[in-house]
Design a protein around this motif. Structure first.
Motif, PDB file in Angstrom:
ATOM      1  N   LEU A  64       0.836  -1.199   0.000  1.00 34.39           N
ATOM      2  CA  LEU A  64       0.000   0.000   0.000  1.00 34.39           C
ATOM      3  C   LEU A  64       0.874   1.253   0.000  1.00 34.39           C
ATOM      4  CD1 LEU A  64      -2.672  -1.149   2.602  1.00 34.39           C
ATOM      5  CD2 LEU A  64      -2.950  -0.990   0.139  1.00 34.39           C
ATOM      6  N   THR A  65       1.545   1.490  -1.114  1.00 33.40           N
ATOM      7  CA  THR A  65       2.370   2.684  -1.292  1.00 33.40           C
ATOM      8  C   THR A  65       1.933   3.354  -2.586  1.00 33.40           C
ATOM      9  OG1 THR A  65       4.242   1.656  -0.158  1.00 33.40           O
ATOM     10  CG2 THR A  65       4.721   3.561  -1.545  1.00 33.40           C
ATOM     11  N   ASN A  87      -9.970   5.882   8.269  1.00 32.90           N
ATOM     12  CA  ASN A  87      -8.859   6.772   8.581  1.00 32.90           C
ATOM     13  C   ASN A  87      -9.398   8.185   8.439  1.00 32.90           C
ATOM     14  OD1 ASN A  87      -6.581   8.688   7.706  1.00 32.90           O
ATOM     15  ND2 ASN A  87      -5.534   7.002   8.726  1.00 32.90           N
ATOM     16  N   GLU A  88      -9.427   8.897   9.540  1.00 35.01           N
ATOM     17  CA  GLU A  88      -9.993  10.241   9.567  1.00 35.01           C
ATOM     18  C   GLU A  88      -9.216  11.210   8.682  1.00 35.01           C
ATOM     19  OE1 GLU A  88     -10.575  13.494  13.002  1.00 35.01           O
ATOM     20  OE2 GLU A  88     -11.453  11.534  13.451  1.00 35.01           O
ATOM     21  N   ASP A  89      -7.881  11.136   8.693  1.00 32.14           N
ATOM     22  CA  ASP A  89      -7.057  12.061   7.906  1.00 32.14           C
ATOM     23  C   ASP A  89      -7.298  11.936   6.407  1.00 32.14           C
ATOM     24  OD1 ASP A  89      -5.843  13.099  10.201  1.00 32.14           O
ATOM     25  OD2 ASP A  89      -4.252  11.599  10.144  1.00 32.14           O
ATOM     26  N   GLU A 109       2.578   8.430   6.315  1.00 36.09           N
ATOM     27  CA  GLU A 109       2.173   7.049   6.537  1.00 36.09           C
ATOM     28  C   GLU A 109       0.909   7.076   7.383  1.00 36.09           C
ATOM     29  OE1 GLU A 109       3.924   2.769   8.080  1.00 36.09           O
ATOM     30  OE2 GLU A 109       5.286   4.427   7.713  1.00 36.09           O
ATOM     31  N   TYR A 110      -0.126   6.434   6.889  1.00 35.93           N
ATOM     32  CA  TYR A 110      -1.436   6.466   7.518  1.00 35.93           C
ATOM     33  C   TYR A 110      -1.831   5.064   7.969  1.00 35.93           C
ATOM     34  CZ  TYR A 110      -1.590  10.970   5.195  1.00 35.93           C
ATOM     35  OH  TYR A 110      -1.300  12.241   4.762  1.00 35.93           O
ATOM     36  N   GLU A 111      -2.374   4.966   9.182  1.00 34.51           N
ATOM     37  CA  GLU A 111      -2.877   3.696   9.680  1.00 34.51           C
ATOM     38  C   GLU A 111      -4.338   3.569   9.304  1.00 34.51           C
ATOM     39  OE1 GLU A 111      -2.198   3.404  13.913  1.00 34.51           O
ATOM     40  OE2 GLU A 111      -0.328   2.346  13.543  1.00 34.51           O
ATOM     41  N   ALA A 126      -5.096  -3.921  17.599  1.00 30.98           N
ATOM     42  CA  ALA A 126      -3.953  -4.333  16.781  1.00 30.98           C
ATOM     43  C   ALA A 126      -4.342  -4.536  15.319  1.00 30.98           C
ATOM     44  CB  ALA A 126      -3.346  -5.620  17.339  1.00 30.98           C
ATOM     45  N   MET A 127      -5.616  -4.424  14.989  1.00 36.86           N
ATOM     46  CA  MET A 127      -6.075  -4.674  13.624  1.00 36.86           C
ATOM     47  C   MET A 127      -5.900  -3.402  12.802  1.00 36.86           C
ATOM     48  SD  MET A 127      -9.444  -6.658  12.490  1.00 36.86           S
ATOM     49  CE  MET A 127      -9.630  -7.173  10.801  1.00 36.86           C
ATOM     50  N   LYS A 128      -4.719  -3.284  12.165  1.00 40.06           N
ATOM     51  CA  LYS A 128      -4.340  -2.095  11.397  1.00 40.06           C
ATOM     52  C   LYS A 128      -3.543  -2.529  10.174  1.00 40.06           C
ATOM     53  CE  LYS A 128      -3.559   0.346  15.701  1.00 40.06           C
ATOM     54  NZ  LYS A 128      -2.597   0.964  16.574  1.00 40.06           N
ATOM     55  N   ILE A 129      -3.522  -1.642   9.177  1.00 38.81           N
ATOM     56  CA  ILE A 129      -2.643  -1.819   8.026  1.00 38.81           C
ATOM     57  C   ILE A 129      -2.209  -0.420   7.601  1.00 38.81           C
ATOM     58  CG2 ILE A 129      -4.519  -1.852   6.327  1.00 38.81           C
ATOM     59  CD1 ILE A 129      -2.861  -4.082   4.862  1.00 38.81           C
TER      60      ILE A 129
END
Length: 135
Positions: A64-65, A87-89, A109-111, A126-129
């Protein structure tokens, strides 16, 4: 008797919390494009990613780049349980089978996190990417 009632209440709450992640596989609904802040964004010229969700885990079909200014289309497939991504941002509110299309206009870099509570707090948090936006 009060202890037994309290025990049943706690067990019910735990089962309810686990049901979000451990639920049956969702039936595929007809795909429709999600509305975004920029309604003119077209999915046809967007870089597309598919994120699969299993209990307490996300995986992507590719890294995811993306480049700043790129249009992006993200699909979410729930393989196990029921999950969403936000993702709010970036203004992402993604549900399974409803793609999110947006333009990545800021580097960083966004979670991307699971925004549906799906189990114990530690597992759910912990469920993030990560999604990277580069120049």
């Amino acid at each position: 008797m009060k202890k037994f009632g309290l025990l049943l209440l706690i067990m019910g709450a735990i089962l309810f919390g686990l049901a979000a992640c451990g639920g049956a596989k969702e039936e595929a609904a007809p795909k429709e494009e999600a509305k975004t802040a920029d309604a003119s964004t077209s999915a046809t010229d967007a870089e597309e990613f598919t994120i699969t969700a299993k209990n307490w885990e996300f995986a992507s079909d590719k890294e995811l780049t993306i480049k700043k200014g790129s249009k992006v289309k993200i699909n979410l497939v729930n393989e196990e349980g029921m999950h969403t991504i936000s993702n709010e941002d970036l203004g992402i509110e993604l549900k399974a089978d409803t793609p999110s299309v947006f333009t990545a206009d800021k580097t960083g870099e966004y979670e991307l996190i699971c925004s549906t509570i799906c189990g114990a707090t530690d597992d759910h948090e912990a469920m993030k990417i990560s999604l990277k936006v580069i120049d």
